[in-house]
Write a protein that holds these residues in place. Structure first.
Motif, PDB file in Angstrom:
ATOM      1  N   CYS A 211      -7.659   3.488  -6.808  1.00 59.64           N
ATOM      2  CA  CYS A 211      -7.436   4.185  -5.707  1.00 59.64           C
ATOM      3  C   CYS A 211      -8.389   4.089  -4.534  1.00 59.64           C
ATOM      4  N   HIS A 212      -8.064   4.414  -3.345  1.00 67.39           N
ATOM      5  CA  HIS A 212      -8.880   4.201  -2.243  1.00 67.39           C
ATOM      6  C   HIS A 212      -8.830   5.654  -1.766  1.00 67.39           C
TER       7      HIS A 212
ATOM      8  N   THR B 238       0.895  -1.176  -0.059  1.00 67.72           N
ATOM      9  CA  THR B 238       0.129  -0.006   0.010  1.00 67.72           C
ATOM     10  C   THR B 238       0.891   1.367   0.065  1.00 67.72           C
TER      11      THR B 238
ATOM     12  N   GLU C  82      -3.745   5.069  -2.091  1.00 73.53           N
ATOM     13  CA  GLU C  82      -4.595   5.535  -1.010  1.00 73.53           C
ATOM     14  C   GLU C  82      -4.346   6.783  -0.857  1.00 73.53           C
TER      15      GLU C  82
ATOM     16  N   THR D 248       0.433   5.170   0.601  1.00 75.22           N
ATOM     17  CA  THR D 248      -0.685   6.250   1.066  1.00 75.22           C
ATOM     18  C   THR D 248      -0.187   7.589   1.154  1.00 75.22           C
TER      19      THR D 248
END
Length: 107
Positions: A88-89, A39, A68, A41
């Motif tokens: 994408c989150h 991940t 993220e 971020t």
């Protein structure tokens, strides 16, 4: 990150949390992509600014891939240009918590 280097058009970001202190403003053709090892971020830490802000020409699109994005006023704000946001989150941003879109459209 070499965002400022105009010779760089694609940045593969290593896994981890990038705590940003001001908006990441993209003004030219550029791809930011998680390198696939885990991940990635981008976290504004609730500081009241947009995490990613896009201000480019339609002919110079921006791509955000596999990231993220959290902790800003807006996760991603497109002021001008064209953006591809894929896998994408985008969450835990102040504006989305209000439950209404920032620009619902219309005249």
């Amino acid at each position: 990150i070499s965002i400022a280097n105009p010779a760089v058009s694609h940045i593969y970001m290593a896994k981890g949390t990038y705590r940003i202190k001001t908006a990441v403003v993209l003004t030219r053709r550029l791809t930011l992509e998680a390198d696939g090892s885990g991940t990635v971020t981008l976290d504004a830490g609730g500081q009241g600014f947009d995490v990613v802000r896009i201000r480019t020409l339609v002919s110079k699109p921006v791509k955000l891939l596999g990231l993220e994005i959290k902790g800003g006023w807006n996760g991603v704000r497109v002021d001008s240009g064209k953006a591809t946001i894929q896998d994408c989150h985008i969450h835990n941003n102040t504006w989305e918590a209000r439950g209404t879109p920032r620009n619902p459209g219309g005249p």
